[in-house]
Design an enzyme around this catalytic site. Structure first.
Site, PDB file in Angstrom:
ATOM      1  CG  ASP A  55      67.803 -32.382 -23.509  1.00  0.00           C
ATOM      2  OD1 ASP A  55      68.599 -33.285 -23.788  1.00  0.00           O
ATOM      3  OD2 ASP A  55      67.160 -32.336 -22.438  1.00  0.00           O
TER       4      ASP A  55
ATOM      5  CG  HIS B 199      68.421 -39.367 -29.380  1.00  0.00           C
ATOM      6  ND1 HIS B 199      68.475 -40.723 -29.187  1.00  0.00           N
ATOM      7  CD2 HIS B 199      68.072 -38.819 -28.195  1.00  0.00           C
ATOM      8  CE1 HIS B 199      68.147 -40.998 -27.941  1.00  0.00           C
ATOM      9  NE2 HIS B 199      67.896 -39.868 -27.310  1.00  0.00           N
TER      10      HIS B 199
END
Ligand code: SDX
Length: 428
Positions: free
Chosen positions: A364, A307
């Site tokens: 996700d 991320h």
């Protein structure tokens, strides 16, 4: 600490004010940089070190794994609020009382019919079309059917545009799914809650009643809350920059949908399931995929990992992981994909390549496992992400417009040819 930064350029020292946020984040305000230095700018591909705005909507602390909407922790909101309450909080800044929430919902329901002519646009798409491309097109088409919702400047006009898209977007999501399945398109049921109606519009079969499952309603409500906003991510920055040209709300949201589609962003939830399926087909050989992910010559990445901001666990991933266990067991589903995901996570969390780069599971990684358990097709996973992110996009667009922020137009450093004379084609 001094409240100024000094930058020396060509032997000249220039001072710039520091901006400090309510969570003590500090930025150098370089609004005057180009002017005082005779044209010097900054460059920062991917904006890894560059803030685009000041915002009071969402706070992230990537090192500590903190996520808050308008000061409320994501953990509390996921556990105690419902999605429409969170949408109201993001858009208007405060949690609504019951009357405010009821009025908000009835204003949305009053706008939950989509012009029948939109179905003609939907009919033009092949069944093979990716739902994100269909949704982006239909959302942009809403502008044509709601012309008063384009050039909105006042808060009242914005409110009308906001309840319109909150009413119509779930219909477009349901129609996108049902078209793919060859099912008739309808409008659901105004007597239901916001999330209940989404499930009914998506899944009701034409020849039978639809029994709402509290497990599915709660699971979807929580997933939508967890996806509702995430400060200046790629798709939200897209919504803001498109909106900064005073393009309407629907056009700005449509641009955000296209940005979210990318597999490095919201499209990752679909890519994670495809990756886990490939590993399952490959005999569950997670170690092979781990080494592919670490091989610089192999374009394969461990989807759902890493991320830009979180260098710790994504707090949403933790919540979704435990929800995945609950939902699948409540639904009586044994999905080997969940076990593969968990062993991949364990291997990555103990692998030096991932540990050194602070790569953890993101939002996700587990979400698709729940969507699949709910009977949502893999190609629709990113559409579900967009459904959740809609109030966040709206709130960020509204904040940008109400603050009358300037049109977004970054500078560049030119590295092309210097001036050269034109050569006629016969001499080339
Ligand atoms: C979302 O921004 C947001 O807030 C987004 C989001 C939201 O709510 O809006 O949180 C939603 O988009 C989550 C991210 C979903 N994407 C994926 O899961 C795709 C896989 N992840 C990567 O592509 C990547 O981690 C990104 C795109 C998420 C972040 O990329 P960055 O910040 O540009 O980091 P990078 O590519 O510079 O990576 C740093 C290093 C590199 O190695 P080195 O060059 O230093 O040796 O880490 C490696 C990368 O190769 N790396 C990975 C990896 N992610 C980063 N290696 C293998 N697998 C991965 N998944």
């Amino acid at each position: 600490m001094s409240n100024k930064a000094t930058i020396e350029v060509n032997g000249q020292k220039h001072e710039f004010p520091l901006v400090t946020g309510t969570e003590n984040e500090v930025a150098i305000d370089i609004k005057t940089l180009r002017g005082v230095t005779g044209g010097v700018t900054t460059i920062d591909p991917g904006y890894k070190n560059t803030g685009s705005c000041e915002s009071g909507i969402t706070f992230l602390d990537g090192e500590k794994g903190i996520l808050r909407y308008r000061g409320y922790s994501i953990e509390e909101l996921a556990e105690k609020a419902d999605f429409l309450e969170v949408a109201y909080l993001l858009i208007f800044g405060e949690l609504p009382n019951q009357d405010e929430l009821d009025k908000f919902h009835s204003d949305i329901k009053a706008q939950s019919i989509v012009d029948e002519d939109v179905k003609k646009i939907l009919d033009a798409f092949p069944k093979s079309a990716h739902p994100m491309g269909v949704l982006a097109s239909l959302t942009s088409a809403l502008t044509a059917f709601n012309p008063t919702s384009v050039n909105v400047d006042s808060e009242d006009e914005m409110y009308n545009a906001i309840v319109r898209i909150l009413g119509k977007f779930p219909v477009l999501v349901a129609w996108t799914l049902r078209k793919k399945k060859g099912l008739p398109l309808d409008y659901g049921d105004k007597s239901l809650g916001y999330v209940e109606n989404i499930l009914k519009m998506m899944f009701k079969q034409p020849n039978e009643d639809y029994d709402l499952s509290p497990i599915l309603v709660n699971a979807l409500d929580k997933l939508l809350i967890l996806h509702a906003d995430h400060e200046q991510n790629c798709s939200t920055s897209t919504v803001r920059i498109v909106g900064s040209s005073h393009a309407g709300l629907f056009a700005s949201i449509s641009a955000g949908i296209s940005a979210l589609w990318g597999p490095l962003h919201g499209g990752a939830n679909q890519a994670v399931l495809e990756m886990l399926e490939a590993i399952k087909e490959d005999g569950g050989d997670t170690k092979k995929y781990m080494s592919k992910a670490k091989d610089k010559d192999d374009p394969f990445r461990l989807m759902g990992f890493g991320h830009r901001v979180y260098k710790n666990f994504d707090p949403r991933a933790k919540i979704i992981k435990s929800a995945a266990d609950e939902v699948l067991s409540d639904l009586g589903i044994e999905d080997p994909i969940l076990d593969i995901a968990k062993s991949l996570e364990q291997e990555a969390l103990n692998d030096d390549y991932f540990v050194k780069r602070k790569l953890y599971p993101n939002v996700d990684f587990y979400s698709g496992i729940i969507y699949r358990g709910m009977g949502i097709p893999t190609e629709m996973f990113t559409v579900m992400f967009a459904l959740g992110r809609l109030p966040g996009w709206i709130s960020q667009w509204k904040e940008m417009r109400l603050r009358k922020e300037p049109i977004g137009r970054p500078r560049q450093i030119y590295t092309g040819e210097n001036l050269r004379p034109f050569v006629d084609i016969k001499n080339r």
